[in-house]
Design an enzyme around this catalytic site. Sequence first.
Site, PDB file in Angstrom:
ATOM      1  N   GLU A  58      86.025 -19.080  17.024  1.00  0.00           N
ATOM      2  CA  GLU A  58      84.950 -19.146  16.040  1.00  0.00           C
ATOM      3  C   GLU A  58      84.534 -20.570  15.657  1.00  0.00           C
ATOM      4  OE1 GLU A  58      85.818 -16.579  12.726  1.00  0.00           O
ATOM      5  OE2 GLU A  58      85.727 -14.796  13.980  1.00  0.00           O
ATOM      6  N   GLU A  67      87.486  -9.608  18.310  1.00  0.00           N
ATOM      7  CA  GLU A  67      87.877  -9.200  16.955  1.00  0.00           C
ATOM      8  C   GLU A  67      86.850  -8.226  16.421  1.00  0.00           C
ATOM      9  OE1 GLU A  67      88.540 -12.258  13.983  1.00  0.00           O
ATOM     10  OE2 GLU A  67      89.667 -13.458  15.429  1.00  0.00           O
TER      11      GLU A  67
HETATM   12  C1  FCB Z   1      87.600 -13.958  11.482  1.00  0.00           C
HETATM   13  C2  FCB Z   1      88.812 -14.780  11.796  1.00  0.00           C
HETATM   14  C3  FCB Z   1      90.118 -14.069  11.587  1.00  0.00           C
HETATM   15  C4  FCB Z   1      90.085 -13.188  10.362  1.00  0.00           C
HETATM   16  C5  FCB Z   1      88.855 -12.299  10.360  1.00  0.00           C
HETATM   17  C6  FCB Z   1      88.771 -11.348   9.204  1.00  0.00           C
HETATM   18  O1  FCB Z   1      86.557 -14.795  11.122  1.00  0.00           O
HETATM   19  O2  FCB Z   1      88.793 -15.214  13.136  1.00  0.00           O
HETATM   20  O3  FCB Z   1      91.141 -15.027  11.527  1.00  0.00           O
HETATM   21  O4  FCB Z   1      90.190 -13.952   9.224  1.00  0.00           O
HETATM   22  O5  FCB Z   1      87.708 -13.081  10.402  1.00  0.00           O
END
Ligand code: FCB
Length: 437
Positions: A168, A351
């Site tokens: 990210e 994610e």
């Molecule tokens: C993302 C992050 C992860 C976690 C989620 C909820 O931005 O990569 O570490 O905090 O959000």
Amino acid sequence: MFSFDRQQFGPQFTFGAATAAYQIEGGQKDGRGPSIWDSFSATPGNVRNGDTGRDACNHYELWPADLDLIRDAGFDAYRFSFSWPRLIPEGTGAVNPAGLDYYDRLVDGMLERGIKPFATLYHWDLPSALQDKGGWMNRDIAGWFADYAALIANKFGDRLEATATINEPWCVAFLSHYLGVHAPGYRDLRAAARAMHHVLFAHGTAIDALRANGAKNLGIVLNLEKSEAATDSPEDLAAMDLGDALFNRWYLGGVLKAQYPQVVLDFLGEHMPKGYEQDMATVSRPLDWLGINYYTRGLYKAASKPGAPIEQVTGPLEKTDIGWEIYPKGLTDLLVRVSNDYTKIPLYVTENGMAEVEGDDDPRRVKYYEDHLQAVLTAREQGADVRGYFAWSLLDNYEWAEGYNKRFGLVHVDYKTQVRTPKASYRAFQGLLHNSR
Ligand code: FCB
């Protein structure tokens, strides 16, 4: 339970769970150096309740049981991050043997259980010694990060299924250097401009170093949001365009097309590092896969206050416990957009998940996963080459500026006893994946 069958995703599709080092490891006494999250969280006002990651989920000691949980759910893969300050306490130079041993045990533990290691080199725990030199604002970080990447390739490369450089970059750069929400907590346009470029330049030098040292299957993980306008007014549409450029197109365009959006270059103006154009070939090194983290949409309107370029508003959709709108269609739209407009390399949802109030019974989370997995299937029908999906997160953990208050886990963690209790959402994945590995 989920309503679909694993076969709908095809035999090659990878299911996994994700975590990050600072959010779960604890284990700070093995020679690990300090990171920017240690000092940021120790500074009053930065993190809810003053929570720090000092102990977190004590994954440092409890990793065998946590890997058992991943195996028993039927997941094929585990997305984890290496802690740079655990491996190289000062960021450059001497390596910490205890850190190498820890990740040796962890990676071997995955392989022994038939779990594929998907590694991330940087999930936000920058060694403090490098922050002292300017961290992501200093162009030299491209060399520091490449040296760290070479170490990982040499020590672990032959055992890793896939490796991502940065998790990210928007958060590393903009959230942490312009919005001041994450470590190191800057609110400064020049700091942001430098970090926004250097984080992608360092990604490129790390890709070169990984490849030169034999690591295979290399990518980066971008957090993308579905940008939408609050209304159809030209002002709100322009705000959406800038929001989308800052959040999505800067990173997609840089990494996949060697090109930053003009609207953001105008916004950053004279603060961009001089001669950045010469770095764009490195920024856009060919990748083997692209990771996308998706949680919600961004809803934009024209700024009501002078000085601020744009504003985000909260929409009417159902919200998770962290206040993010639940919007599975956004995931389909983004995957299809990336595939149509940016790249044909394999895509992974690295994610996706939701914060929910504490408890082992989490029907809203089961539905969230159901709807977002369905969104992945829809994107595949529309031509996006999505090869895998990772739930965020295996465990309830340290949710950065929200501390331990926000729980994203498939498995509940009692932070006093470190007892793990699988939730209904864990069992839903188990039902989908059981007997299929
Ligand atoms: C993302 C992050 C992860 C976690 C989620 C909820 O931005 O990569 O570490 O905090 O959000």
